[in-house]
Design a protein around this motif. Structure first.
Motif, mmCIF file in Angstrom:
data_model
loop_
_atom_site.group_PDB
_atom_site.id
_atom_site.type_symbol
_atom_site.label_atom_id
_atom_site.label_comp_id
_atom_site.label_asym_id
_atom_site.label_seq_id
_atom_site.Cartn_x
_atom_site.Cartn_y
_atom_site.Cartn_z
ATOM 1 N N ILE A 226 0.781 -1.239 0.000
ATOM 2 C CA ILE A 226 0.000 0.000 0.000
ATOM 3 C C ILE A 226 0.816 1.294 0.000
ATOM 4 O O ILE A 226 0.259 2.349 -0.289
ATOM 5 N N ALA A 227 2.124 1.246 0.320
ATOM 6 C CA ALA A 227 2.819 2.517 0.522
ATOM 7 C C ALA A 227 3.412 3.066 -0.769
ATOM 8 O O ALA A 227 3.714 2.323 -1.705
ATOM 9 N N ASP A 228 3.567 4.401 -0.817
ATOM 10 C CA ASP A 228 4.324 5.022 -1.898
ATOM 11 C C ASP A 228 5.790 5.107 -1.511
ATOM 12 O O ASP A 228 6.677 4.819 -2.290
ATOM 13 N N ARG A 229 5.982 5.549 -0.270
ATOM 14 C CA ARG A 229 7.350 5.634 0.217
ATOM 15 C C ARG A 229 7.436 4.950 1.570
ATOM 16 O O ARG A 229 6.430 4.776 2.253
ATOM 17 N N VAL A 230 8.661 4.570 1.941
ATOM 18 C CA VAL A 230 8.803 3.817 3.179
ATOM 19 C C VAL A 230 9.968 4.385 3.992
ATOM 20 O O VAL A 230 10.965 4.844 3.438
ATOM 21 N N VAL A 231 9.784 4.402 5.314
ATOM 22 C CA VAL A 231 10.834 4.789 6.253
ATOM 23 C C VAL A 231 11.104 3.568 7.125
ATOM 24 O O VAL A 231 10.200 3.106 7.823
ATOM 25 N N VAL A 232 12.317 3.012 7.052
ATOM 26 C CA VAL A 232 12.635 1.833 7.854
ATOM 27 C C VAL A 232 13.322 2.296 9.131
ATOM 28 O O VAL A 232 14.331 3.006 9.074
ATOM 29 N N MET A 233 12.756 1.938 10.280
ATOM 30 C CA MET A 233 13.333 2.378 11.551
ATOM 31 C C MET A 233 13.880 1.210 12.355
ATOM 32 O O MET A 233 13.399 0.085 12.266
ATOM 33 N N TYR A 234 14.907 1.505 13.152
ATOM 34 C CA TYR A 234 15.499 0.503 14.042
ATOM 35 C C TYR A 234 16.059 1.250 15.240
ATOM 36 O O TYR A 234 16.852 2.184 15.071
ATOM 37 N N ALA A 235 15.660 0.862 16.435
ATOM 38 C CA ALA A 235 16.170 1.460 17.678
ATOM 39 C C ALA A 235 16.142 2.988 17.649
ATOM 40 O O ALA A 235 17.106 3.641 18.022
ATOM 41 N N GLY A 236 15.030 3.541 17.210
ATOM 42 C CA GLY A 236 14.857 4.996 17.269
ATOM 43 C C GLY A 236 15.467 5.775 16.123
ATOM 44 O O GLY A 236 15.373 7.001 16.083
#
Lengths: 352, 395, 439
Positions: A226-236
């Motif tokens: 569903i996303a256009d763009r993605v932000v991958v997060m890890y430990a803040g």
């Protein structure tokens, strides 16, 4: 992405929680933009800070123990971090609304659903008539795919199934035609066939209401859906950012790669990530992922998280990505910075 | 957080491993009692033997131990202390981390810490005091002496208190300080013995009811809980007045009546907790491993209701102390029992001239009851599972 | 393939929960949680039991282990029917089969140390003394990737993944032959999930365990299982090798389930939400094939040849009318007619159109004969004669799926599915036989 101003711009957002065990740096300098009409997914595992990031936007985190230590959140040209609670309340539920994971907790069991949705309208629209409220609530329920909306409006929450409750909550969030919908794991508690229905519904409603969506999830497959763009997060920290096609076709950060590699059921061999998730109160120095990273160098273990470097396009690789220019594919890994050879990552990939 | 290592599920060591258990030789005896349980049983056994010896052989002709002639209440009190030791002190001693965890939460409430210190002092003096101090005696020569340093006119005579009676004397010439110290013993006896009985009966009935539900013996649960309902609406105080009127108002009698008619709250709590716990996965896991219902009740359901039981007990103790004081105040007490309520009642008629007779025991009664409430409150906060969620919010 | 004796054989297992009322516990209905399922698990094999919530998979697991008494059917463990076991035999069986649960937080008694929890099954089976049990527990902790000294910790000090490792250790400690794992990784993070699955595989290989793996997550099932049984409303609708099931699903429900899984490839977007509606209440399951109320491939009667989505819409309308009734009043409300006023033809037409729109039935159906039946039936419904309308619809539009319970039958590709599409009465095989042809 068009050159217009982003609807929401989050810059070096830093949210801490002061607990008995120490300060939890839940969100530690996060940047991302959301443009009008697009869906941005924030993806990560437990403790990545994805939920706190999304809740810091309208400050619905508990303050204290939470505290927004630094950073700015600009929504439609207006800075949100400095606003008072009253000012934020006017924005919440009106221009920015939230949908949460567990549909069971979102509704008050003693009121009819129609009344609960109508409440949002009454809060934000003075002097709205009862008939008008009812008409609009029925319309909302209808648009969120609840059959026989005109009679179900008088039902109590327990008369709805989990999937239907989530539809009701979405209807509630959309009551004031918001510009931005923040959906935090809205389908995680649901069965896969119901999840499919809700994802499809969200897609339709996004076009229908012409809104932007921040979709917080742990499920990479849902992101790619569903996303256009993605932000991958890890430990803040943000590990990687980019358009969904880029990130899924050529994941840049070793963490993103490992995360995709450990997904089950893709036909190819599933690979686990060595080590365990970092502790909230005591994350590693340097790159937060370095203790589990097979490419980590000595330099990865000290200092702060590397800045977001451009991925690909040799010309850009030498300098950190400009903040906010995040239509580009960037990764917070030294191999994309100066003095490192990015092909090491590719070689390593072959070795396995 | 524990470190995670490389796994090698087939790694063998020289220690015994689960594969080596020979299942045909097991299952010989599932009845194994821990050493503490043996010690506890021995302690109760010793009390019973001594009691029998005292009752049948000595027949109150001379004191049992040195000059201590153990009274009926004191038998119960010793047994209660043994129970408190084995079920309160020993587990706390054995679980240093649990102890530290609860303590670190308890000390956040400063008032409760002060209250706890006060109660410990009262407890120790209550135990030791009567052993080293001769009982208050009736001496008409010492009638109504004011506390030390205080000058008062009593019956037209001006008297000044001396160190002989630091808190003055009563109309019978008994030292108020001695009465207070002996009253501490009485209050502790009432509070602790009554509560141990309450907890014992309440947990047994509560878990029996839960067990009956789990085993589909619905009628037993129904009978037990309907009786609990009846008892909770029954005017117990009236019954107490009637029974003490009929059978005498000896202290052990009053305490047992308290114990036998106040357990309904604990029974309800234990039943509720046990039913709630019995749906937890660890109970299913135990059942799937072949555990009997009795084992589950004993090992899982009751220990996990312990917090609620302790909280219920801390509410019961001050209630019993106040209840006994009220009965004594109304005159339902044995003349040999130096209850605070009795002293307060006795000082009433002289309140205008000799204020100290009622006031000092009153102050001690007030602070003792208040302290139990504060300690109970702080324990409830420390043990409330809802507050055990660790910080960090919605990470 | 030469067949060994299955370790576990479930035959027509049924678990109904009575719904009772009043002080005499009069039975007023039954929740058909598990409604006659049959399958086998071979030694060393992992069999998946998948389905959405409420399909009865967890009840099936508990009934197989006799944590719930079965209403009917047999469970053979190593050839012996454990539904007939007495207490001693049952306790001996409990050592051979262990269970792992979904929620790592409630899987352990918060007042027991990790070591005590692991050693508990030993204690229950009379292994003593305590020191011996602890030695065994500490050894096992190391073998599942934790430290021996973690035995002295309490469950709340461990992470979710570590707790599932401990759960596995507790299950292993009595050296069982079968592990029933009820959603063991569903509550875990993706990377931790991979960890636990890897460990589960190692353990299975090392000790030749059979695993019955209960899950709602098709991806995990694909990763872990050798064979998969798909459950819907208490019944197994398809049973096949994992790869066959994913590559050649035969039952429409399996197909719909697989289509609704989001893909990892953004180029192949467009999630399929063709499975509308929700799982019906198991206390009142639909007659015939119990999936017909949602089935995208519901079979049309021989005389009809409508567009499938049109036919699906008409079935939906009939299902709604039959199961919940049509709310004519809100329809009137929608068109703006007073509750007591009589309808004009125009208003009735408007209401009919609204009814069609709501159930995705086109304004006119291609087949003129069907169209005339449909519109007169709708007219009856909007005029309040719902029963007559429903009756009329049933005459023309009733699907064979509504009346015939398909049962597992041969599909022609080598594994059975419970669907009338494979309506070759001759090949409809006996359930137990179909079980044997499953692989």
């Amino acid at each position: 992405m068009s050159g217009t101003e982003p609807l929401l711009s989050v810059e070096s957002l830093t949210t801490h929680f002061h607990t008995e065990e120490g300060t939890v740096r839940a969100v530690d300098g996060v940047d991302f933009d959301v443009y009008r009409g697009e869906t941005v997914a924030i993806v990560g595992e437990s403790g990545s800070g994805k939920t706190v990031t999304s809740e810091s936007v309208t400050k619905i985190i508990d303050i204290p123990p939470g505290e927004i230590v630094d950073g700015s959140v600009t929504f439609d040209g207006r800075e949100l971090t400095g606003l008072s609670d009253e000012e934020l309340q006017e924005i919440r539920g009106d221009r920015i609304s939230h949908v949460f994971q567990n549909p069971q907790n979102g509704l008050n069991p003693v009121y009819r659903v129609g009344r609960q949705i109508g409440e949002v309208l009454r809060i934000h629209e003075d002097g709205i008539s009862d008939a008008e409220v009812r008409r609009r609530v029925v319309d909302l329920l209808d648009r969120t795919g609840i059959p026989e909306a005109s009679s179900r409006v008088d039902d109590y929450p327990h008369e709805f199934s989990g999937g239907m409750k989530q539809r009701v909550l979405i209807a509630m969030a959309l009551a004031r035609d918001p510009d931005l919908l923040i959906a935090d794991e809205p389908t995680t508690a649901l069965d896969v066939t119901i999840q499919a229905q809700i994802l499809r519904l969200l897609e339709e409603l996004q076009a229908d209401f012409d809104m932007s969506v921040i979709f917080v999830t742990h499920d990479l497959a849902v992101v790619s859906e569903i996303a256009d763009r993605v932000v991958v997060m890890y430990a803040g920290k943000v590990m990687e950012r980019g358009r969904v096609e880029e990130v899924f076709e050529a994941p840049a950060h070793p963490y993103t790669r490992s995360l995709i590699a450990c997904l089950p059921g893709r036909g190819s061999a599933m690979r686990r990530i060595e080590g365990s998730l970092p502790e909230a109160t005591d994350p590693p120095e340097g790159c937060r992922f370095h203790p589990r990273c097979e490419y980590a160098t000595d330099g990865c273990a000290s200092g702060d998280q590397p800045p977001l470097y451009h991925v690909g396009g040799d010309g850009n690789r030498q300098s950190p990505a400009p903040v906010g220019g995040d239509a580009d594919h960037t990764a917070a890994c030294v191999y994309y910075g100066p003095a490192h050879d990015v092909s090491t990552l590719e070689d390593g990939g072959d070795r396995q | 957080m524990a470190t995670q290592r490389e796994t090698d599920v087939t790694a063998r060591t020289d220690r015994e491993t689960f594969e080596e258990v020979d299942w045909d030789t097991q299952e010989v005896s599932t009845f194994n009692v821990s050493r503490t349980a043996v010690a506890e049983l021995l302690a109760y056994g010793a009390i019973v033997v001594l009691f029998a010896y005292d009752y049948a052989v000595i027949r109150n002709e001379h004191p049992l131990i040195a000059n201590w002639d153990v009274l009926s209440v004191e038998w119960l009190f010793v047994a209660t202390l043994v129970a408190v030791f084995f079920h309160g002190v020993v587990p706390l001693y054995r679980n240093p981390r649990m102890r530290e965890f609860y303590w670190s939460r308890f000390v956040k409430n400063r008032v409760a810490v002060a209250a706890l210190v006060y109660l410990l002092v009262v407890f120790v003096i209550g135990i030791v005091g009567p052993a080293v101090m001769s009982p208050p005696e009736t001496r008409f020569t010492n009638r109504i002496v004011p506390p030390v340093g205080i000058t008062a006119t009593v019956g037209g005579v001006v008297k000044t208190g001396t160190w002989q009676f630091p808190l003055g004397t009563t109309a019978e010439g008994k030292g108020v300080l001695k009465l207070i110290v002996y009253g501490m013993r009485v209050s502790m006896e009432v509070g602790l013995i009554g509560t141990v009985f309450t907890v014992l009966i309440g947990s047994v009935v509560g878990s029996l009811a839960a067990l009956a539900t789990a085993l589909d013996i619905g009628w037993l649960d129904e009978v037990l809980m309907r009786y609990v309902d009846v008892q909770s609406v029954f005017p117990t105080f009236m019954l107490l007045l009637l029974l003490t009127y009929l059978f005498g108002s000896e202290l052990w009698m009053i305490i047992l009546l308290f114990g036998f008619f106040s357990w309904e709250g604990i029974a309800r709590t234990v039943r509720g907790e046990a039913l709630q716990r019995s749906s937890e996965a660890y109970v299913t896991a135990a059942r799937a491993s072949g555990a009997s219902m009795l084992y589950i009740v004993q090992r899982h359901l009751i220990p996990n209701s312990a917090n609620s039981i302790v909280i219920g007990a801390t509410v019961a103790i001050p209630g019993f102390i106040l209840g006994e004081a009220s009965l004594a105040f109304l005159g339902f007490s044995d003349p040999t029992t130096f209850s605070w309520g009795r002293t307060i009642s006795a000082g009433q008629s002289n309140l205008a001239t000799a204020w100290w007779i009622s006031t000092f025991p009153g102050i001690f009664l007030f602070f003792t009851v208040l302290s139990f409430y504060y300690v109970g409150e702080a324990m409830r906060d420390a043990m409330d599972p809802r507050q055990q969620i660790e910080g960090g919010g919605g990470l | 393939m030469s067949r060994t004796e299955p370790l576990l054989e479930v035959r027509n297992l049924t678990k109904h929960f009575p719904i009772t009322e009043g002080i005499f516990n009069r039975e007023v209905g039954r929740v058909r949680a598990v409604d006659g399922i049959s399958f086998t698990v071979d030694p060393g094999e992992t069999v998946g039991l998948v389905g959405e919530s409420g399909c009865g998979k967890s009840t099936a697991a508990e009934t197989i282990l006799r944590l719930e008494e079965p209403t009917d059917g047999e469970v053979l463990f190593d050839g012996q029917d454990l539904t007939a076991f007495d207490d001693t035999e049952l306790k001996a069986f409990r050592r051979e089969a262990q269970m792992i649960f979904q929620n790592p937080d409630s899987s352990f008694d918060p007042r027991m140390t990790v070591g005590e929890s692991i050693a508990e099954p030993l204690r229950i089976h009379g292994v003593g003394p305590r020191e011996r049990r602890q030695t065994i527990a500490r050894d096992l902790l190391e073998r599942v990737g934790l430290a021996a000294d973690d035995a002295d910790r309490y469950p709340h000090e461990l992470s979710g993944g570590q707790k599932q490792r401990v759960a596995l250790a507790r299950a292993l400690v009595v050296n069982p032959r079968l592990i029933v794992a009820d959603e063991p990784v569903s509550a875990l993070d993706v990377s931790v999930q991979a960890d636990v699955i890897t460990l589960l595989r190692e353990v299975q290989a090392a000790f030749d365990l059979s695993i019955l793996f209960i899950s709602h997550d098709m991806s995990v099932v694909r990763e872990v299982c050798d064979r998969v049984a798909v459950m819907y409303l208490g019944e197994i609708v398809e049973l096949a090798d994992t790869e066959t099931l994913f590559e050649e699903p035969q039952h429409p429900y399996t197909r719909a389930l697989l289509r609704s899984i989001p893909t990892l490839d953004p180029g192949e977007r467009g999630i399929d939400a063709s499975l509308t509606g929700e799982v019906p209440n198991p206390s009142n399951p639909p007659a015939g094939c119990n999936f017909h109320t949602r089935c995208p491939e519901v079979i049309q009667p021989a005389e009809l040849d409508l567009d499938q989505s049109t036919y699906r819409g008409i079935v939906d309308l009939r299902v709604t009318a039959r199961r919940h009734g049509i709310d004519v009043e809100s329809l009137r409300d929608l068109v703006g007619v007073d509750p007591d006023a009589s309808l004009t033809d125009e208003q009735a037409a408007e209401m009919r159109a609204a009814l069609r729109a709501e159930h995705d039935v086109p304004e006119t159906v291609d087949d003129p004969e069907a169209e005339s039946v449909l519109s007169s039936a709708l007219d009856e419904i909007v005029r309040g004669e719902t029963a007559a309308g429903v009756e009329r619809l049933a005459e023309t539009f009733a699907s064979p799926c509504e009346s015939t319970d398909p049962g597992l039958r041969d599909t022609g590709v080598g594994h059975p599915a419970a669907c009338l599409q494979f309506d070759d009465a001759e090949t409809a095989v006996d359930r137990e036989e179909s079980e044997l042809t499953a692989d």
